[in-house]
Scaffold this motif. Structure first.
Motif, short mmCIF file in Angstrom:
data_model
loop_
_atom_site.label_atom_id
_atom_site.label_comp_id
_atom_site.label_asym_id
_atom_site.label_seq_id
_atom_site.Cartn_x
_atom_site.Cartn_y
_atom_site.Cartn_z
N ILE A 15 14.48 -12.43 -10.53
CA ILE A 15 14.49 -12.91 -9.15
C ILE A 15 15.63 -13.91 -8.94
O ILE A 15 16.24 -13.97 -7.86
CB ILE A 15 13.12 -13.54 -8.76
CG1 ILE A 15 13.03 -13.72 -7.24
CG2 ILE A 15 12.87 -14.84 -9.47
CD1 ILE A 15 13.09 -12.46 -6.46
N PHE A 18 18.63 -11.71 -8.53
CA PHE A 18 18.66 -11.17 -7.17
C PHE A 18 19.19 -12.20 -6.19
O PHE A 18 20.07 -11.90 -5.37
CB PHE A 18 17.25 -10.74 -6.75
CG PHE A 18 17.09 -10.57 -5.27
CD1 PHE A 18 17.67 -9.50 -4.61
CD2 PHE A 18 16.38 -11.50 -4.52
CE1 PHE A 18 17.55 -9.35 -3.23
CE2 PHE A 18 16.24 -11.37 -3.14
CZ PHE A 18 16.82 -10.28 -2.50
N TYR A 130 19.48 -5.43 -5.36
CA TYR A 130 18.23 -4.71 -5.16
C TYR A 130 17.61 -4.27 -6.49
O TYR A 130 16.38 -4.29 -6.65
CB TYR A 130 18.47 -3.48 -4.28
CG TYR A 130 18.75 -3.77 -2.83
CD1 TYR A 130 18.31 -4.94 -2.22
CD2 TYR A 130 19.44 -2.85 -2.03
CE1 TYR A 130 18.56 -5.20 -0.89
CE2 TYR A 130 19.70 -3.10 -0.69
CZ TYR A 130 19.26 -4.28 -0.12
OH TYR A 130 19.50 -4.54 1.20
N LEU A 133 15.83 -7.15 -7.88
CA LEU A 133 14.59 -7.38 -7.13
C LEU A 133 13.52 -6.38 -7.55
O LEU A 133 12.34 -6.74 -7.70
CB LEU A 133 14.87 -7.26 -5.63
CG LEU A 133 13.65 -7.44 -4.72
CD1 LEU A 133 13.06 -8.84 -4.87
CD2 LEU A 133 14.01 -7.17 -3.26
N SER A 137 9.87 -7.27 -9.17
CA SER A 137 8.63 -6.82 -8.54
C SER A 137 7.72 -6.11 -9.54
O SER A 137 6.52 -6.38 -9.61
CB SER A 137 8.96 -5.87 -7.37
OG SER A 137 9.85 -6.48 -6.47
N SER A 160 11.18 -3.03 -2.41
CA SER A 160 12.37 -2.73 -3.22
C SER A 160 12.72 -1.26 -3.14
O SER A 160 13.90 -0.88 -3.02
CB SER A 160 12.13 -3.14 -4.68
OG SER A 160 11.78 -4.49 -4.79
#
Length: 660
Positions: A15, A18, A130, A133, A137, A160
């Protein structure tokens, strides 16, 4: 080793990657070139893989501080609200470790592969942001120790995937595919959200381990019956893992860049549903009616998707329907109580399907973006590394020993038969034949026979860059050896020992008597023989029709089957049109549903609002008339009172004066 410090780093680093890439990636790319925007997100994922492996080894071996129960790491209390208290924390046990191997390894290789695949894209920085991310996730989902945190990761995975499927948003097809995936998944997520609420109503806690223990202990005394809770949780799994009837989004997800397809189909999103049911295994084992539903939907999805893969010509869509079919195998395994077999197949499928998708990307890259297999052929000598690794992936998914797919698929079929689910086993064997056939069809049309590549492109066909071929070789290794490494001896391999504490309670609840012999022979020997024979039958049929090397496709035979009459033609057209599920959904939800919604909107606006507004208008107009006599002058009010008294008195005198 400070594992309590290392574990939070696994989701934290992606994260941060990202955030950094999203904020500064474009600026770095413009000033210092594309490589500058890739260093941080790729480097972070490699670091995450290293940390994950440090955690995985003792977790799988049940070493301290993990033990058989796993290690809980609480960061802080997230929601302190009286009876509802939710911690922000993580739980790592052998099941978590198995998923970490798949997610971090394939995720890392996809990042490296993307360096070469996305080399000519102007928005590389956004793509890698992305990807980071997506990794965050999925890792959050896998590591979460409570249902609410799982749901947060669950929804972020959906976000995502929406971003990556629609990465090339200037293409209308990509934008529509992203929207379709997002909307279809919301249908399943509503069920999952209700399931989480039902768990809290029953147990008063959202901690996964505590809630599962209470659900099983309370049994029939739960406020919400366990079967309903299990089916609601399964609704979420159906959406993420694209099980019938929520399977329609996955093939369209091919509109995203090929590395995205590999990440979704092999390591992240579609595995989330399998992980969810496996994590909730005590709940499902205590609700065996729900397990039958899971097994039924799973094996139906397996044969449905396999039947569609038969006729598709887009190389990525063939692999997409293959993923649907293999996920059906996994859910069938979960439904018959073969939880370890399901996770085994999740792991082996992750590697060989990641390999196959990245191979398809290498093929597409070599033929200048072409995805139609009818416009390929004769590529095996021009892109030898891609051909060799895709051949390995094809044999693995076909279930030919000793590659990984044989061990995990055979474990599912064997456990289904021994558990008394003969119908699941029988359909699974048929799917095995179909899988081997359509995968060799893909190989034949793509690599063998005469070249059908555009003459303008053919002279420029070449092997992909090392950033793309290296991940292919690395993924080919577990596709060959994973089954032998963790699956031998059959039914009692390393993976069984690793996952035994996770599924031990379910085994005790199900308490099935094992089947040892069949036709006077060891049951495993007979079932393995049937499974291998089925795979070979499909493979040989594919070889006969679609050839190998320079051997041509038997196009006349293929055309005769496709252009036949009666049932043959109907089956071919149905498969080619994906059994018209998109058209059915369009009819039911867009046309009929839209018409119903339009009528209800008219009824609400005209009848309901009209009635309410009409009453208001009458009252307003009446009030407007009465308002005229409200002058604020005392003499007017006195005159009104006097006139009223005169009228009352006159009326009284008239009534009294009437003759009796």
């Amino acid at each position: 080793m400070p594992y309590a410090t290392l574990i939070p780093l696994i989701p934290l680093l992606p994260i941060l990657g990202f955030a950094f890439t999203a904020l500064f990636g474009r600026r770095l790319m413009l000033r210092h070139g594309r490589t500058a925007a890739e260093i941080v997100p790729v480097g972070i994922v490699i670091a995450v893989w290293v940390i994950a492996m440090i955690v995985v080894v003792p977790a799988l071996g049940h070493q301290d501080p993990f033990g058989t129960a796993g290690l809980d790491v609480k960061l802080w209390t997230w929601i302190p609200a009286g009876r509802l208290s939710v911690d922000l924390g993580f739980h790592v046990d052998a099941l978590t470790a198995a998923l970490l191997i798949v997610v971090t390894t394939i995720g890392m290789l996809v990042h490296v592969y993307s360096i070469g695949y996305m080399a000519h894209d102007k928005a590389t920085w956004r793509f890698f942001a992305y990807l980071n991310l997506f990794m965050f996730s999925m890792l959050l989902l896998v590591l979460a120790n409570n249902w609410l945190l799982v749901f947060a990761g669950w929804e972020l995975v959906g976000l995502s995937s929406y971003s990556l499927i629609g990465f090339w948003y200037h293409k209308r097809s990509a934008a529509l595919a992203a929207k379709k995936a997002f909307i279809v998944n919301r249908v399943g997520d509503v069920g999952f959200a209700l399931g989480i609420m039902a768990i809290f109503v029953n147990t008063g806690t959202l901690n996964i381990q505590e809630s599962l223990a209470k659900l099983v202990e309370q049994g029939a005394h739960n406020t919400v019956p366990l079967t309903i809770v299990a089916l609601l949780v399964f609704c979420g799994a159906m959406g993420k893992s694209a099980q019938f009837p929520l399977h329609v989004w996955l093939p369209d997800a091919m509109e995203g860049p090929t590395p995205v397809s590999a990440l979704i189909h092999a390591a992240t999103m579609v595995n989330a549903g399998v992980y969810l049911v496996a994590r909730a295994n005590p709940l499902f084992s205590s609700a065996q009616d729900a397990m039958v539903v899971v097994a039924g939907i799973g094996i139906f999805t397996a044969i449905l998707a396999a039947s569609i893969a038969f006729t598709q010509t887009d190389i990525k869509r063939v692999l997409a329907f293959s993923t649907l079919s293999q996920l059906g195998y996994m859910f069938a395994a979960l439904g018959v109580g073969a939880y370890t077999a399901a996770i085994f197949h999740l792991m082996s499928h992750g590697f060989f399907k990641g390999l196959l998708f990245l191979d398809s990307g290498s093929v597409i890259h070599s033929v200048d973006g072409e995805q139609d297999m009818n416009r390929m052929g004769g590529l095996w000598k021009k892109i030898p590394i891609t051909h060799a690794t895709m051949l390995i992936g094809t044999i693995a998914i076909a279930g030919i020993p000793p590659l990984a797919g044989f061990f995990s698929k055979d474990e599912i079929l064997g456990e289904a038969f021994k558990a008394g689910f003969t119908w699941v086993w029988l359909i699974g064997v048929v799917v095995a034949v179909m899988t081997a056939f359509y995968m060799w069809r893909l190989m034949g049309k793509t690599f063998y026979g005469e070249s059908r590549v555009d003459p303008a492109v053919a002279p420029h066909v070449h092997e992909s860059a090392w950033q793309m071929t290296l991940p292919l070789v690395l993924l080919a290794i577990p596709s060959i050896f994973l089954g032998m490494a963790v699956g031998l001896p059959l039914g009692n391999g390393l993976l069984v020992g690793w996952l035994k504490p996770v599924f031990e309670q379910s085994e005790q609840i199900l308490a099935r008597t094992p089947v040892d012999t069949l036709f006077g022979l060891p049951v495993d020997t007979v079932l393995i023989g049937i499974s291998v024979a089925a795979a070979l039958a499909g493979l040989i049929s594919g070889l006969y029709l679609f050839g190998w090397g320079s051997r041509k496709v038997k196009q006349d035979t293929v055309d005769a089957i496709a252009g036949g009459s009666g049932a043959s033609r109907f089956l071919y057209r149905g498969s080619l049109n994906k059994w018209w599920f998109d058209e059915i959904n369009d009819l039911l939800f867009i046309r009929i549903g839209g018409a119903v919604a339009a009528f209800l909107w008219w009824f609400d606006r005209t009848i309901v609002d009209g009635t309410v507004n009409g009453v208001g208008t009458v009252v307003r107009d009446a009030g407007g008339g009465l308002r005229q006599i409200q002058t604020g002058r005392v003499q007017n009010y006195a005159l009104g009172i006097a006139i009223g008294l005169i009228v009352m008195a006159g009326s009284f005198l008239l009534i009294v004066g009437q003759p009796r």
